[in-house]
Motif scaffolding. Sequence first.
Motif, PDB file in Angstrom:
ATOM      1  N   ALA A   1      -9.154  -2.366  -3.105  1.00 26.71           N
ATOM      2  CA  ALA A   1      -9.438  -1.039  -2.751  1.00 26.71           C
ATOM      3  C   ALA A   1     -10.731  -0.939  -1.865  1.00 26.71           C
ATOM      4  O   ALA A   1     -11.739  -1.876  -2.031  1.00 26.71           O
ATOM      5  CB  ALA A   1      -9.488  -0.246  -3.848  1.00 26.71           C
TER       6      ALA A   1
ATOM      7  N   LYS B   1      -6.482   6.470   5.766  1.00 27.87           N
ATOM      8  CA  LYS B   1      -5.862   5.306   4.788  1.00 27.87           C
ATOM      9  C   LYS B   1      -5.813   4.009   5.254  1.00 27.87           C
ATOM     10  O   LYS B   1      -5.544   2.920   4.810  1.00 27.87           O
ATOM     11  CB  LYS B   1      -4.456   5.807   4.484  1.00 27.87           C
TER      12      LYS B   1
ATOM     13  N   GLN C   1       0.883  -1.231   0.167  1.00 29.28           N
ATOM     14  CA  GLN C   1       0.061  -0.009  -0.002  1.00 29.28           C
ATOM     15  C   GLN C   1       0.881   0.957   0.013  1.00 29.28           C
ATOM     16  O   GLN C   1       1.872   1.388   0.690  1.00 29.28           O
ATOM     17  CB  GLN C   1      -1.061   0.049   1.058  1.00 29.28           C
TER      18      GLN C   1
ATOM     19  N   SER D   1      -8.685   2.492   2.290  1.00 26.45           N
ATOM     20  CA  SER D   1      -9.092   3.851   2.983  1.00 26.45           C
ATOM     21  C   SER D   1     -10.411   3.525   3.473  1.00 26.45           C
ATOM     22  O   SER D   1     -11.297   2.827   3.226  1.00 26.45           O
ATOM     23  CB  SER D   1      -9.091   4.745   1.830  1.00 26.45           C
TER      24      SER D   1
ATOM     25  N   GLU E   1     -11.866   8.636   1.419  1.00 25.90           N
ATOM     26  CA  GLU E   1     -11.104   8.658   0.229  1.00 25.90           C
ATOM     27  C   GLU E   1     -11.447   9.909  -0.370  1.00 25.90           C
ATOM     28  O   GLU E   1     -12.529  10.281  -0.711  1.00 25.90           O
ATOM     29  CB  GLU E   1     -10.637   7.659  -0.398  1.00 25.90           C
TER      30      GLU E   1
ATOM     31  N   GLY F   1      -7.692   8.959  -4.615  1.00 25.05           N
ATOM     32  CA  GLY F   1      -6.755   7.845  -4.405  1.00 25.05           C
ATOM     33  C   GLY F   1      -5.898   7.487  -5.580  1.00 25.05           C
ATOM     34  O   GLY F   1      -6.093   6.734  -6.276  1.00 25.05           O
TER      35      GLY F   1
ATOM     36  N   GLN G   1      -5.362  -0.332  -1.303  1.00 23.95           N
ATOM     37  CA  GLN G   1      -5.865   0.865  -1.035  1.00 23.95           C
ATOM     38  C   GLN G   1      -7.145   0.737  -0.049  1.00 23.95           C
ATOM     39  O   GLN G   1      -8.047   0.926  -0.495  1.00 23.95           O
ATOM     40  CB  GLN G   1      -6.192   1.642  -2.207  1.00 23.95           C
TER      41      GLN G   1
ATOM     42  N   SER H   1       0.620   5.179   0.734  1.00 21.80           N
ATOM     43  CA  SER H   1      -0.405   6.227   0.841  1.00 21.80           C
ATOM     44  C   SER H   1       0.477   6.840   2.157  1.00 21.80           C
ATOM     45  O   SER H   1       1.546   6.547   2.826  1.00 21.80           O
ATOM     46  CB  SER H   1      -1.520   5.454   1.740  1.00 21.80           C
TER      47      SER H   1
END
Length: 425
Positions: A328, A230, A222, A307, A310, A313, A305, A224
């Motif tokens: 995600a 996140k 990941q 999150s 978000e 993204g 991802q 971020s």
Amino acid sequence: METLNAYESVVGPQAIAQLRKAAEPLAGRRVKMVNSTAVGGGVAEILHRLVPLLNELGIHTEWRVMEGDAEFFRVTKLFHYALQGDPTDIGADDLEIFLDTNRRNLVELAGDEDVVVIHDPQPLALIEARAKAPASRWVWRCHIDVSRPQPQLWEFLKPFVARYDAAIYSSDRFRQRMSMPEHVFCPPIDPLSDKNIELSAAAIDKVFARLGVPRDKPIVTQVSRFDRLKDPIGVVRAFRIARRHVDCRLVLVGGVADDDPDGALVLAEVLEEANGDPDIHVLGGRLYEDRDINALVRGSAIVLQKSLREGFGLTVAEAMWKGKPVIASAVGGLPLQVIDDVTGVLVSSVEETAAQIRALLGDPQRMRKLGEAGRRHVAREFLITRNLGRWLDLLGQLDADRAPPRSRRSVAPQGRGFGERDGAR
């Protein structure tokens, strides 16, 4: 920095010719972009690439980074959470810090811009400067989801937003539906940037070796900022569940942006959660080079991802451009990129994330199909050339709305401002 013609290799010469033709009526216009940080985060990345391309097309565009201290960024981090719906406690003193910092930055707006674009909430109150140039057009480019903001904060900010001539959101679902024209621009990735260019296998291996990440088993990554929204802690927990069934490594990589005072604290929490696990590699505490990020993603089997909330993204589109299968969360702008089980996989919990890591690592053919479909989707929707065309369309609309048109001065933009940081480069 690549010139516009360099993108012919990606989108073809006809698309570039269309952009040049669309820009011809706008030659000499003066545009100013204002945001809160020169490095770290998607907004700064976009502006680093967009501003030079607008200038190349004859639209004199400068980028200013507003000046703010630690207290200001503490407050605007609270705004960031509250505008996305968290019940964050924001007091009268916090609001005054926001207003005072914006007032001190007003001097940097000269009053001779044709269009001023304010990015996100931090510089929102700079709309006060429009009194110096009532013919200027002002645009608020909101990169986060403000569809369900904390009511008290929105009531405070709404009068500022209402004074803009237009607003731009990253998704139709992020909008407030106010009286001014509202546009939807999906944020772009730059296929020719260091973060997205093709890399050789040897270059990828070299980065992994330098960063101390063995490639002896599949890697789940990941990319971020270390931000609670996140959910890096959730990523670690999902990885540990998946690892019970399939041997793999986890890489969490990201830096701490100038306008995010919580980053170092979240990084410390992630390191505590990882607890020295040799299969968990937490790469944080500094901003990594774009080619390092590129190599880490290209050398990974799966990109996450996860999150909790978000904006858009862009790390997802960047991974999809590299042909990587993506898992995600179904929040914010992520479902615009990840079409479930077509261009990636959408999840809603730690347990679902773990199950999909396990399932994908056990099905290489499905991973390949998702990766190929994801790259095609990014090529159609999320490249910077498409975003540039949207900006040209909007500038044309704003130009048509202005009456009578002002005389245009064809002068080069000034180089620095708001704390003497670099602008376009």
